[in-house]
Design a protein around this motif. Sequence first.
Motif: not given
Length: 527
Positions: A261-272
């Motif tokens: 979950a943490a990996e996905a949220l970091v990726l989501h924030r970076m791609l935002g």
Amino acid sequence: MTITLEPWGPVEPLEPALSVRQVLALERVLAGEPEVVAGAGQLDRPVRWVHVAEAADVGVMLSGGEMVLTTGVLLAGDENAQTEYIQSLHRAEAAAVVLGLGRAFPAPPAVMRRAAERCGLPMVVLHRPFPFAELTEEVQSRLVRRKFAAVSLSEAVRTTLTGLITAGAPLQPLLDVIAQHAACPVVVTNLAHRVLATAGERSAVDDVLRDWERIARQAGGSEGDGWIRAELGGRGERWGQIMLCGHRGDTAGGRLLADRAAEALVLHRMLGGASAHTWEEQSAQSLLTDLISGVVPARQLLPRARAAGLPVNRRTFVPLVVRDGDSAQLERMLRLLGMPGLVAELADGATAVLLSLARDQDAEALAAHFAARLRTESGESRTVVAAADPRTVWEDVPAGLREARHVADAVADSSAALDLPAVVRLKDVHLRGLVRLLRDDPHVQSFAERELDGLLCAAGDDLLAVLRTYLATGRNKSRTAQLHHVSRPALYRRLEAIEGRLGVDLDDFEQAASVHIALLAHDAQQG
């Protein structure tokens, strides 16, 4: 963009890892007539692996969590070696020791039993001959199956979350998937424990948030109670964490899920990207939107407000709505003035601000100070700050926010905006405010249609604009002609055309007032 999520069925949490108690309850183990002779209070320890070892210094070969099987053949007759053997297992954090009685030890050795009891290490003896290979095979196969299930779940979650991110989904659908797989509330916080987002069953989430500040600070390291956290950050900088609150399944599986979950949220924030709202802004926007809409009772939103960092005990709340305000600028202004509050962008260029002030502070004076500083900092003298009367009861805040929004709407695009005070209240918007309040009433809508029927067509758009200016300027013909860049004779002809289409005499005060009210209602409905 529309995100379509696949429907999910009930998701069962991973079974907890095998405990010492569960291993002893296995059918193959029961055949050996196991007896717990020490450490009976520690039988719920998880068993990570099963290890057969006869060496006296077995502890150096362990990494923790092992159930050690031995016949004690190398320990017989040496009480010091027996004591050191137990202490070695304790130092290595073994889960338990199982001693097969036989030639070396026909009865449970008292020295080993006392040492195990002192260390709190579960010690089990087998009264019947038992092939250790059967036990290791049984336990290892179960542990491997659990490990495989955890990895499979982890990969399934990773695939689902990656698909959502690729499709451009917002944060909430990602958290919903995580919470469904974890079967417990999920909370995302910043480093100050301020809640940025949540997911899970609403009542369970509210239970977690009700005393969030204390719970969050005490939960560190207590993963045995189902509190599992993973850090959020990138490029060497931490900026938050995700927490599984009360995870009932295997801790290792929960840890794996939290990491995915943490990996996905970091990726989501970076791609935002830099243009995307931060999670803090999304959290405030969600909370204030729910308050204004009234869909969720205010009392149910109180835990969210408290967890979001808004002081709520014995406070005075000042609802504000700023027209054409920049949310980032408003956040900076609150920090500069030391005013606790939440900021959220609404529709149509409006931004809501909810101030939380101490009871002994002058709420109206501070609101006026905030508005004055905002005008000074922005350099825009037309900035309008609409306010409702201060509220001292949390349940009254939604009505206050709606009132402030109504006042802001009433002065939107008003030619009288320059004459309004820095903080505009309901009493300042007069007839325009009343019409805005009543704009959804069918009788008011019917009245507006009836009064303006002759102009509500494509051919009447220009005449409607002239009528709007003429009435807004107090029926000042010179000013109206100037604003529409026409001569006075041309204006007279247009006013005559308006009167002919509507069947009214605009020089008659009552008829002009009726048309003016209808026009205000029409504009409010269109807005």
